[in-house]
Design an enzyme around this catalytic site. Sequence first.
Site, PDB file in Angstrom:
ATOM      1  N   ASP A   1       0.874  -1.161   0.050  1.00 29.36           N
ATOM      2  CA  ASP A   1      -0.058  -0.105   0.194  1.00 29.36           C
ATOM      3  C   ASP A   1       0.842   1.423  -0.012  1.00 29.36           C
ATOM      4  OD1 ASP A   1      -2.872   1.237   0.185  1.00 29.36           O
ATOM      5  OD2 ASP A   1      -1.668   1.954   2.199  1.00 29.36           O
TER       6      ASP A   1
ATOM      7  N   GLU B   1      14.285 -15.793  -0.245  1.00 24.12           N
ATOM      8  CA  GLU B   1      14.675 -17.040   0.675  1.00 24.12           C
ATOM      9  C   GLU B   1      13.571 -18.130   0.539  1.00 24.12           C
ATOM     10  OE1 GLU B   1      15.349 -15.694   4.464  1.00 24.12           O
ATOM     11  OE2 GLU B   1      16.488 -13.741   4.015  1.00 24.12           O
TER      12      GLU B   1
END
Length: 581
Positions: free
Chosen positions: A231, A283
């Site tokens: 956002d 990751e």
Amino acid sequence: MSVDSVLTAPAALAGPLTLVHAADDTPGWWRSAVIYQVYPRSFRDLNGDGVGDLAGITAELPQLAELEIDAVWLSPFYRSPQRDAGYDVSDYCDVDPLFGTLADFDAMMAEANRLGLRLIVDLVPNHCSDQHAAFQAALAAPAGSPERDMFIFRDGRGDSGEQPPNNWQSHFGGPAWTRITEPDGTPGQWYLHLFDTSQPDFNWDNDAVHAEFERVLRFWLDRGVSGFRVDVAHALVKAPGLPEWGGRADGNSSHGFPGHEAPMFGQPALHDIYRTWRRILAEYGPDRILCAEANVDPLPRLADWVRPDEMHQAFNFPYLHAGLDVHRMRHVITESLTALDAVGAPSTWVLSNHDVVRHATRFGYNGPAPRDGDGIGPADVQPDEALGRSRAAAASMFMLGLPGGAYLYQGEELGLPDGIDIPDSQRQDPTFGRTGGERLGRDGCRVPLPWRSGEPHAGFGAGADPWLPQPASFAGLARDAQAASPSSHLNLYRRMLALRRELSLGQGSLTWLENWCTDTSLAYLNGTTAVLLNVGPEPLELPAGQVLLRSFVSAEQGEDAHRLSSGETVWLEIYIEDTES
């Protein structure tokens, strides 16, 4: 018109062809994905309290999977006082009881996995709720404390600090600063909130803020999400010294105030934040993504957000705001693809979301809507609903033929209009209250969805009245009614999305068909698929080719086998030897 109809019209595909974008075979599901936005409080109410919930989303996910979308983006469902419909977060790692529990989230995640749908969640890192534990600690702590430094507190101007620290304005109206009362009862410092008073901005110059949001990212990645829509991604970092700004509150350019100079948006230090986040997502595998809600001006700056080590996607808001102005559309498409190709990123197209008037309503005017960028009320000039739905279908088909990714807003596949007849007493957008009703806000595009025409509240929920009233037309536009009608908006979307996938249009190319790019029409070639839009008052003669799909799906709407009607888009299969000018 059947899918295998062949036109033999005299118009040939001749004239100059301008190649803008070559086909894309770069790996990455998001590069061509269709992602469906779910606004939880308005999607489906399963527990009967008048507000949508996670269990309701889980129940209806199979219907979304039938659209052949790739992923669902979920607007905020976190713990929140709901002052701004959940964009005022009080706990980023829990579900608000209004929507359910973490167990409900896990059940929804499991159902999405079963259906082959990825799940993206909203992240709100610019600001939180004033009820967040960190902000409550800041209020209780003295000026200059580590607790205060999590946010942007400043002393006021004037002899006794009675004036705000600078002239910045809130997106929702009024000043972007609120003065607090210190624990001893005396008037104190001011805190910055680019949005509502209840939404204090974080201080991203503080390493502790970075660490907290890295924790939040990992919490949801561990639960299986495929990424985050970020956002107001352009607003986190503010310019040093918080200089005055005489331009627009939203940072868009105005006379004498170019958007790239806005001190609260687009600061260079932002990009290191997203590089760090990109490494964290990596990751968890190569398929987790970041999508920026970055309203940047001018458009080529959008490429800064999607460089190879930053975000994967950024909403193309200039395209949303281009409307059906074919010259503006062409400019935005060309400039977007050119700028994003330079950094190896796809464009991400969008026509509606939870912050703008639905395009089925916007396009119901012969001219601009009466409240540009704001809701439409009963006292305004009313749109032509049938015209708006017809033009919305054409605009959607034109957009879904473009190469790159696309976002759909819940209900647009039904051709839903905005809710217009909302009593002032039921409006909930903080914009309405902060401007004294001068701006209606965004409630109209957030009205709860119709699912089943013969059930209470058009199948949204069988209990309490919905949190916003549904228009009378919604029962006739309910999903079950449209599913049964071959010529419905819903079934057009189903065909569009299936054909888009079959033809690999998202991975395709874009070449302008110059003979059909006029003051009232726009046309491009994606691979061997020609996409033509006619916004003029007169029909347009079609080139020879195989009709794949038309946005006018019945003769009653004016379909002519050899002509493209006013307000219509067509996809044609055409074979040519050379696509370069």
